[in-house]
Design a protein around this motif. Structure first.
Motif: not given
Length: 421
Positions: A65-66, A384-385, A44-47, A118-119
C-alpha cells in the motif's frame, strides 16, 4: 535609456558552482529527517497489519500500500517539480507523508484496518519524495559528477534511516504512555520527521536547482541553444535503450529488495525474535542501502554505470542465497543477508539513476524521472504484496532464493545494451 532599464533591474543569475554546495547541504538535512520517516513503515508496518488482521498472508499488504501510494506521489511530485520547481514538489510530498503517518496512528488507536490501509497509502508519499530528492542533487552537477551528487543526497538518508528502527522500543514505550498501541510509536517519529523535512525545503532550498538549471539553459544565445538542442536530441535517440536499461535496473532491484525486506521482520518474529532484534536488522539493512552511496557514486563516475548495474545483480543474488540458507534463529546471518540486499539495491539505484539522468533532456527531466519512479513504486508494491502471499504458501527461504535468482536478469540486459552501443 528607458529601453535598457529592465535589463539593469533584473536579478543576476546565481552561479551554479556556488549554488550547488548549498543545495546539497539543504537536501542532506531534509534527507536525514525523511530517512527516519520512511524507516517506520519498513520496521513495524507489516507487524501492525499482522496484529490487526491476525494473518501472515496479508502482512505484506502495508508495504504494497505505501509503495502503491508512492507511485501516485511520484507522478504528482514529478509533475509539480517540472511545472514549479523541486522545492514545492518535494515539500508537498513530505507533507503528505506526515499526514499519512498521523492517519496510521489514529487507525492504530481505533483498531481500524480500513483506515490503516488508507493512511499507509498516503504515507507512501514520503517514500516517493525521498527517492525523488536524489534527482534534485544532480540538476546542477557537472556531467562527470552527477552520480556522486546523487550519492551525496542518498547517503544522508542513512542517519535517519538507521536511527529510526533502533528507536522502535523507546518509541513504543512512548506510544503506550500516551495511550496508543506500542506499534504506533515509530509513526510518531515519522510524522514529525516528514513535517520537518518539508519545512527545511520550503525555507532553505533556494535557488531552486531545477529552475536554475532551466534558467541557465535559456540564458544561452540562440545558436548555442540550437546546437545544444540538436546534440541533446541525438544523444536522446542514441541513448533510448539506456533509459530502458536504467528503468529496468531500478525497477528490478526495488522489486527484489522490497519483497525480501518486507517479510524479514515477520520471519524473525515467527522464530521468537524481539521487535528490537528485527529493528536492528532493518537498521543495518537501511544503512547498507544508503551508506555506501559515495563509494557507489565514485564507481559509477569512474567505471561507468553498466558495470555497477551488473554488480547489483550479483550482490542481490548473494543476498537471496544467504537469506534462504540462514537459520531462523541467527540474527547475525540475517543481518548480513539484509546488508547485502541493501548494498545490491544501492548499486542498482545509483547506476540506474545515472543512466536515466544522463539520457533525459532537461526540458522533460523531472516529468520523466517521476514516471520512472512510478515504475519503481509499482515494483515495490508488487514485491511487498506478493512476498506475504508467497511466504504463506511456501516459506521465507523460498521467497529469498526466488528474489536472488530473479536479480540475475540484470546481467543479460546490461550485456545486450552494451553490445548495441
Amino acid at each position: 535609456m528607458t529601453s535598457t532599464a529592465p535589463t539593469s533591474t533584473m536579478a543576476p543569475i546565481p552561479d551554479p558552482a556556488q549554488a550547488q554546495p548549498r543545495i546539497l547541504r539543504v537536501l542532506v538535512a531534509s534527507q536525514i529527517l525523511s530517512g527516519a520517516g520512511l524507516a517506520a513503515g519498513v520496521t513495524v508496518g507489516a507487524l501492525l497489519a499482522q496484529d490487526m488482521l491476525g494473518s501472515t498472508s496479508l502482512a505484506g499488504l502495508p508495504s504494497a500500500l505505501f509503495t502503491a501510494g508512492s507511485a501516485l506521489a511520484a507522478v504528482a511530485v514529478g509533475r509539480m517539480s517540472q511545472a514549479r520547481g523541486r522545492r514545492p514538489g518535494l515539500a508537498t510530498g513530505y507533507l503528505a507523508g506526515a499526514i499519512g503517518s498521523a492517519g496510521v496512528i489514529i487507525a492504530a488507536v481505533l483498531d481500524n484496518p480500513v483506515l490503516l490501509f488508507i493512511a499507509l497509502f498516503v504515507y507512501g508519499a514520503g517514500t516517493a519524495t525521498n527517492l525523488q530528492a536524489r534527482y534534485a542533487g544532480a540538476d546542477l552537477a557537472a556531467p562527470g559528477h552527477r552520480a556522486r551528487a546523487v550519492s551525496a543526497v542518498l547517503v544522508a538518508t542513512t542517519l535517519g534511516g538507521v536511527a529510526g528502527p533502533t528507536l522502535t522500543a523507546p518509541l513504543g514505550n512512548l506510544a503506550e504512555t500516551l495511550g496508543m498501541p506500542n506499534l504506533a510509536g515509530p509513526f510518531i517519529l515519522a510524522g514529525t520527521a516528514y513535517a520537518l523535512a518539508a519545512l527545511v525545503l520550503v525555507l532553505w532550498l533556494r535557488p531552486d536547482p531545477l529552475l536554475l538549471a532551466r534558467t541557465l539553459t535559456e540564458a544561452k544565445d540562440t545558436e548555442a541553444d540550437v546546437a545544444e538542442t540538436t546534440a541533446e536530441a541525438a544523444h536522446t535517440r542514441e541513448g533510448r535503450g539506456g533509459v530502458v536499461l536504467g528503468a529496468l535496473v531500478t525497477v528490478l532491484t526495488q522489486l527484489v529488495m522490497v519483497a525480501i525486506m518486507t517479510m524479514t521482520p515477520v520471519h524473525m518474529h515467527d522464530h521468537g525474535h524481539s521487535t528490537t532484534a528485527s529493528g536492528l536488522v532493518i537498521a543495518i539493512h537501511i544503512g547498507a542501502m544508503y551508506l555506501p552511496s559515495p563509494l557507489t557514486g565514485w564507481l559509477v563516475d569512474r567505471y561507468g554505470p553498466m558495470k555497477v548495474a551488473a554488480a547489483s545483480g550479483l550482490t542481490l543474488l548473494a543476498a537471496g542465497i544467504l537469506a534462504a540458507a540462514a537459520p531462523g534463529d541467527s540474527v547475525v546471518l540475517l543481518a548480513l543477508a539484509l546488508a547485502l540486499l541493501g548494498l545490491g539495491w544501492n548499486f542498482g539505484l545509483v547506476s540506474g539513476t545515472a543512466i536515466i539522468t544522463d539520457t533525459v533532456p532537461l526540458a522533460t527531466r523531472a516529468k520523466t524521472q517521476g514516471l520512472v519512479d512510478v515504475s519503481i513504486a509499482i515494483a515495490g508494491a508488487t514485491g511487498g504484496m506478493a512476498s506475504g502471499i508467497m511466504v504463506a504458501a511456501t516459506s521465507y527461504p523460498a521467497l529469498a532464493l526466488t528474489g536472488g535468482l530473479l536479480s540475475l536478469a540484470l546481467l543479460p540486459a546490461v550485456a545486450a545494451t552494451a553490445y548495441r552501443r
